[in-house]
Enzyme design. Sequence first.
Site, PDB file in Angstrom:
ATOM      1  N   CYS A   2       0.875  -1.169   0.000  1.00 17.71           N
ATOM      2  CA  CYS A   2       0.000   0.000   0.000  1.00 17.71           C
ATOM      3  C   CYS A   2       0.909   1.214   0.000  1.00 17.71           C
ATOM      4  O   CYS A   2       1.507   1.555   1.024  1.00 17.71           O
ATOM      5  CB  CYS A   2      -0.913  -0.003   1.233  1.00 17.71           C
ATOM      6  SG  CYS A   2      -1.877   1.514   1.422  1.00 17.71           S
ATOM      7  N   GLU A 106      -3.641   1.208  -6.545  1.00 19.55           N
ATOM      8  CA  GLU A 106      -2.626   0.313  -7.115  1.00 19.55           C
ATOM      9  C   GLU A 106      -2.624   0.527  -8.622  1.00 19.55           C
ATOM     10  O   GLU A 106      -3.583   1.074  -9.181  1.00 19.55           O
ATOM     11  CB  GLU A 106      -2.913  -1.160  -6.801  1.00 19.55           C
ATOM     12  CG  GLU A 106      -2.819  -1.541  -5.334  1.00 19.55           C
ATOM     13  CD  GLU A 106      -1.404  -1.482  -4.760  1.00 19.55           C
ATOM     14  OE1 GLU A 106      -0.454  -1.205  -5.525  1.00 19.55           O
ATOM     15  OE2 GLU A 106      -1.253  -1.709  -3.550  1.00 19.55           O
TER      16      GLU A 106
END
Length: 232
Positions: A2, A106
């Site tokens: 992350c 992402e």
Amino acid sequence: MCGRYATTRSEADLEDLFEAVSVLEQMGPSWNVAPTDPVPVVRESKSHDARVLDSARWGLVPPWAKDLRAGARMINARSETVATSPAFAPSFARRRCLVPADGWFEWVRDGKQKQAYYMTPADGSPLAFAGLWSSWGPEGVLTCSVLTTAALGGLTRVHDRMPLILPRDRWGDWLASGGEPDELLRPLTPAELAAIEVRPVRPDVGNVRNNGPHLLEPPPPAEPAPAPATLF
């Protein structure tokens, strides 16, 4: 992993949501949080004898690190090793926090292009990432990391890792000291996971200098390929 996320709720909303006392020093919303940015965290505070909404630099810096630059490499802690890692284990045992978020980003490569995706609850509800905090240096700079775990379900099409997300009924146990690692670190259930959707978003989010709600908009339609040239 992350490495970029959004956290846009107001200080008052976060105080309400987490039943915390705010000690923040002016922090606005961010639709493009990047490593080393200041971020809101929720932790237990002995000095306040309460749960507090605080600010931490994203990227945990262990007390023994020579300078703050070490934090840029420690924005995430793997849930599989966090209880035994020399850098993270002391914080996992005694200094756990919640990291408020709206969703995370992402990128998926398609040939030469990369498409950004935003993972967020479909109903707009908030997320709480499992986090760790530490205090560094004589001035006690607060730093933090976000725990990650193996991606589940449809999220595996975007990345093989995801933040460790904690439902509301697990916040208290996470913030308390102690506890069984297996229970603290268990992933979402299939039902909880189903509430998260994957949205393609604008490529602008790839630049950390860009910020604002427009980053969460769908990407512009692809331009049609030019017609082949003719000789006659």
